[in-house]
Design a protein around this motif. Structure first.
Motif, PDB file in Angstrom:
ATOM      1  N   ARG A  58       0.756  -1.188   0.071  1.00  0.00           N
ATOM      2  CA  ARG A  58       0.535  -0.147  -0.251  1.00  0.00           C
ATOM      3  C   ARG A  58       0.742   1.330  -0.255  1.00  0.00           C
ATOM      4  N   LEU A  59       2.007   1.491   0.654  1.00  0.00           N
ATOM      5  CA  LEU A  59       2.978   2.578   0.758  1.00  0.00           C
ATOM      6  C   LEU A  59       3.427   2.535  -0.812  1.00  0.00           C
ATOM      7  N   ASP A  60       4.126   1.355  -1.564  1.00  0.00           N
ATOM      8  CA  ASP A  60       4.243   1.113  -2.342  1.00  0.00           C
ATOM      9  C   ASP A  60       3.126   2.475  -3.816  1.00  0.00           C
ATOM     10  N   ARG A  61       2.269   2.384  -3.333  1.00  0.00           N
ATOM     11  CA  ARG A  61       1.055   2.984  -3.862  1.00  0.00           C
ATOM     12  C   ARG A  61       1.222   4.554  -3.669  1.00  0.00           C
ATOM     13  N   LEU A  62       1.281   4.989  -2.983  1.00  0.00           N
ATOM     14  CA  LEU A  62       1.445   6.271  -2.456  1.00  0.00           C
ATOM     15  C   LEU A  62       2.294   7.401  -2.271  1.00  0.00           C
ATOM     16  N   ASP A  63       1.703   8.244  -2.892  1.00  0.00           N
ATOM     17  CA  ASP A  63       3.455   9.129  -2.884  1.00  0.00           C
ATOM     18  C   ASP A  63       3.970   9.525  -2.093  1.00  0.00           C
ATOM     19  N   PRO A  64       5.141   9.323  -2.297  1.00  0.00           N
ATOM     20  CA  PRO A  64       5.680  10.136  -1.288  1.00  0.00           C
ATOM     21  C   PRO A  64       5.480  10.803  -0.253  1.00  0.00           C
ATOM     22  N   HIS A  65       5.249  12.375   0.240  1.00  0.00           N
ATOM     23  CA  HIS A  65       3.919  13.009   1.230  1.00  0.00           C
ATOM     24  C   HIS A  65       3.811  11.866   1.744  1.00  0.00           C
ATOM     25  N   THR A  66       2.326  11.606   0.889  1.00  0.00           N
ATOM     26  CA  THR A  66       1.225  10.820   1.531  1.00  0.00           C
ATOM     27  C   THR A  66       1.388   9.475   2.114  1.00  0.00           C
ATOM     28  N   ALA A  67       2.481   8.673   1.624  1.00  0.00           N
ATOM     29  CA  ALA A  67       3.279   7.758   2.228  1.00  0.00           C
ATOM     30  C   ALA A  67       4.199   8.707   3.935  1.00  0.00           C
ATOM     31  N   GLY A  68       4.657   9.744   3.734  1.00  0.00           N
ATOM     32  CA  GLY A  68       4.899   9.612   5.259  1.00  0.00           C
ATOM     33  C   GLY A  68       3.915  10.620   6.018  1.00  0.00           C
ATOM     34  N   GLN A  69       2.939  10.859   5.471  1.00  0.00           N
ATOM     35  CA  GLN A  69       1.778  11.514   6.815  1.00  0.00           C
ATOM     36  C   GLN A  69       0.788  10.302   7.424  1.00  0.00           C
ATOM     37  N   TRP A  70       0.720   8.879   6.186  1.00  0.00           N
ATOM     38  CA  TRP A  70      -0.115   7.982   6.670  1.00  0.00           C
ATOM     39  C   TRP A  70       0.672   6.696   8.336  1.00  0.00           C
ATOM     40  N   MET A  71       2.336   7.201   7.159  1.00  0.00           N
ATOM     41  CA  MET A  71       3.014   6.281   8.071  1.00  0.00           C
ATOM     42  C   MET A  71       2.896   7.304   9.863  1.00  0.00           C
ATOM     43  N   ALA A  72       3.600   7.792  10.008  1.00  0.00           N
ATOM     44  CA  ALA A  72       3.051   9.162  11.463  1.00  0.00           C
ATOM     45  C   ALA A  72       2.226   9.543  11.689  1.00  0.00           C
ATOM     46  N   GLU A  73       1.429   9.205  10.951  1.00  0.00           N
ATOM     47  CA  GLU A  73      -0.769   8.663  11.558  1.00  0.00           C
ATOM     48  C   GLU A  73      -0.450   7.461  11.782  1.00  0.00           C
ATOM     49  N   ILE A  74       0.328   6.003  11.634  1.00  0.00           N
ATOM     50  CA  ILE A  74       0.392   5.147  11.843  1.00  0.00           C
ATOM     51  C   ILE A  74       0.986   4.621  13.432  1.00  0.00           C
ATOM     52  N   GLN A  75       1.860   4.983  13.378  1.00  0.00           N
ATOM     53  CA  GLN A  75       3.290   5.136  14.792  1.00  0.00           C
ATOM     54  C   GLN A  75       2.261   6.276  15.720  1.00  0.00           C
ATOM     55  N   SER A  76       1.645   7.327  15.648  1.00  0.00           N
ATOM     56  CA  SER A  76       1.208   7.836  16.427  1.00  0.00           C
ATOM     57  C   SER A  76      -0.490   7.857  17.232  1.00  0.00           C
ATOM     58  N   ASP A  77      -0.371   6.267  16.365  1.00  0.00           N
ATOM     59  CA  ASP A  77      -1.833   5.165  16.910  1.00  0.00           C
ATOM     60  C   ASP A  77      -1.197   4.207  17.421  1.00  0.00           C
ATOM     61  N   SER A  78       0.198   4.068  17.787  1.00  0.00           N
ATOM     62  CA  SER A  78       0.140   2.713  18.499  1.00  0.00           C
ATOM     63  C   SER A  78      -0.050   2.821  19.634  1.00  0.00           C
ATOM     64  N   PRO A  79       0.361   1.773  20.380  1.00  0.00           N
ATOM     65  CA  PRO A  79      -0.025   1.561  22.116  1.00  0.00           C
ATOM     66  C   PRO A  79       1.687   2.009  22.155  1.00  0.00           C
ATOM     67  N   GLY A  80       2.751   1.520  21.842  1.00  0.00           N
ATOM     68  CA  GLY A  80       4.031   2.216  21.989  1.00  0.00           C
ATOM     69  C   GLY A  80       4.617   3.611  22.153  1.00  0.00           C
ATOM     70  N   ALA A  81       3.787   4.154  21.457  1.00  0.00           N
ATOM     71  CA  ALA A  81       3.779   5.485  21.214  1.00  0.00           C
ATOM     72  C   ALA A  81       3.362   6.578  21.445  1.00  0.00           C
ATOM     73  N   GLY A  82       1.949   5.761  22.564  1.00  0.00           N
ATOM     74  CA  GLY A  82       1.491   6.696  23.878  1.00  0.00           C
ATOM     75  C   GLY A  82      -0.022   7.494  23.183  1.00  0.00           C
ATOM     76  N   GLY A  83      -0.397   7.152  21.864  1.00  0.00           N
ATOM     77  CA  GLY A  83      -1.892   7.118  21.013  1.00  0.00           C
ATOM     78  C   GLY A  83      -2.481   5.266  21.736  1.00  0.00           C
ATOM     79  N   PRO A  84      -3.741   5.973  21.478  1.00  0.00           N
ATOM     80  CA  PRO A  84      -4.924   4.933  20.846  1.00  0.00           C
ATOM     81  C   PRO A  84      -4.937   3.739  21.008  1.00  0.00           C
ATOM     82  N   ALA A  85      -4.362   2.875  22.446  1.00  0.00           N
ATOM     83  CA  ALA A  85      -4.352   1.562  22.342  1.00  0.00           C
ATOM     84  C   ALA A  85      -5.641   0.327  21.989  1.00  0.00           C
ATOM     85  N   ALA A  86      -5.521  -0.766  20.736  1.00  0.00           N
ATOM     86  CA  ALA A  86      -7.243  -1.210  20.096  1.00  0.00           C
ATOM     87  C   ALA A  86      -7.396  -1.834  20.765  1.00  0.00           C
TER      88      ALA A  86
END
Length: 86
Positions: A58-86
């Motif tokens: 899915r990342l390979d199909r995105l432009d680099p800017h959008t991919a970076g935003q998406w990864m930042a969002e995923i990392q901020s939502d992960s439980p270990g990053a202080g984001g919400p737990a699933a």
């Protein structure tokens, strides 16, 4: 009694067969809107491995800017990053 399956358990070690794997990959591709070849299941025979392959495709199909935003969002939502737990 069926034992629980973990994300790191190997599909083939659990008795998974190639023909069933073809069906599984078709379902994964449809559900995740990707086009992974069946060989990915042989290279990544765990839920964790398939998940990584899906994210990468899915990342390979995105432009680099959008991919970076998406990864930042995923990392901020992960439980270990202080984001919400699933």
């Amino acid at each position: 009694r069926i034992e629980p399956v973990g994300i790191h358990d190997n599909y083939f070690a659990l008795g998974g067969q190639s023909l069933s794997g073809i069906r599984i990959m078709a379902l994964v591709n449809e559900a995740c809107q990707v086009d992974l070849p069946v060989t990915v299941l042989f290279d990544q025979p765990t839920i964790a491995g398939l998940s990584a392959a899906i994210v990468q495709r899915r990342l390979d199909r995105l432009d680099p800017h959008t991919a970076g935003q998406w990864m930042a969002e995923i990392q901020s939502d992960s439980p270990g990053a202080g984001g919400p737990a699933a």
